[in-house]
Design an enzyme around this catalytic site. Sequence first.
Site, PDB file in Angstrom:
ATOM      1  CE  LYS A 196      -2.653   0.384   3.592  1.00 34.30           C
ATOM      2  NZ  LYS A 196      -2.217   1.568   4.361  1.00 34.30           N
ATOM      3  NE  ARG A 271      -5.885   2.152  10.748  1.00 27.71           N
ATOM      4  CZ  ARG A 271      -4.907   1.414  10.248  1.00 27.71           C
ATOM      5  NH1 ARG A 271      -5.140   0.133  10.033  1.00 27.71           N
ATOM      6  NH2 ARG A 271      -3.734   1.915   9.992  1.00 27.71           N
TER       7      ARG A 271
END
Length: 372
Positions: A196, A271
């Site tokens: 990422k 998240r």
Amino acid sequence: MIQLHDKHFEAFISEKELDYAIQNLAKQIEDDFYDEVPIFVGILNGSFMFLSDLMKYYSQPCEVEFVKLSSYEGIQSTNNVKQLIGLNQDLEGRSVIIVEDIVDTGNTVEELKHIFKEKGVKHFKIATLFFKPEAYTKDIKLDYVGIHIPNKFIVGFGLDYDGLGRNLKEVYQLATQNTKNEMINIVLFGKPGAGKGTQAEFLKDKYNLVHLSTGDIFRFNIKNDTELGQLAKSYMDKGDLVPDEVTIKMLQDEVEKNPNAKGFLFDGFPRTIAQADALDAFLKTKSWEVTATVALEADDEILVQRLLERGKTSGRADDQDEEKIRNRYQEYNEKTAPLIDYYKAQDKFHSVDGIGSIAEVTERLSTVLDSL
């Protein structure tokens, strides 16, 4: 979108965010005046809702008074402050906290400082719910600031436009041309080791985005001992999770630092579903939205081996313990994976195979984003 008189206003600051800011201000003031009885002086008309809520959270003994001044006509400041109603109480030797709804040019603050200096007060403090640093022209310190805002006209929560809007529970800003289609806001997420960070650098450069990594933002605020950094650290020191409200406020501050950005790359946030809701709500205040979410997908077993290999040179302890690595993936699956359904429901979810060379993964990402 609402209309007051001849103008349209769009949602800007939510009721929840206002409440959080006021609670934080009350705590700061309590910490400073725990051993005395201060006098809160609300500036009418705008501060009545702010002062009312502030008193709900201020638990120590105090007194409350009001003074009325005027400095606005329509949506422009007149730059001419006139005292309409003065204080009759003897304030000599007392600690006074001025409660303002908003501070922009600072003309009212300057006039108030002059007024109370003549009354011989012991301490003179300014508490404002909103502050426009771009418009502020004075050298006078503001002691307690709830929310920093850009130099735009706002209504609601005590502030009005020619008499209307004071009773709104949320804050609205003067509507501007909708620019959501000009913005590219990407949410990038993936399991640890999926690449990422590497791909974020590519996306940032190719699409001219501002990269917002929650990890970097947290470290910056804590290292520089900012107000939000101190607040976040107070939770972390106790082993508690930092509340979503603190994290989203940090992100909001970073967004406000980049008013000319063509878009943002959100890395490490959201998240959870609650955080995704908070991000959507914040972007909505700007008439923006999440353009797309991109997940770098990879098999857990491949990623475990990738991290263990990385741990041989990275020096990171969490890359050298297989059990810890698998625990991180379990947490990801339990908390972050549900975001897939959240963004699929908005038709914004895109999955990209994260296994392959950097160039191969980069090409796959480009294909997805170029199609948006």
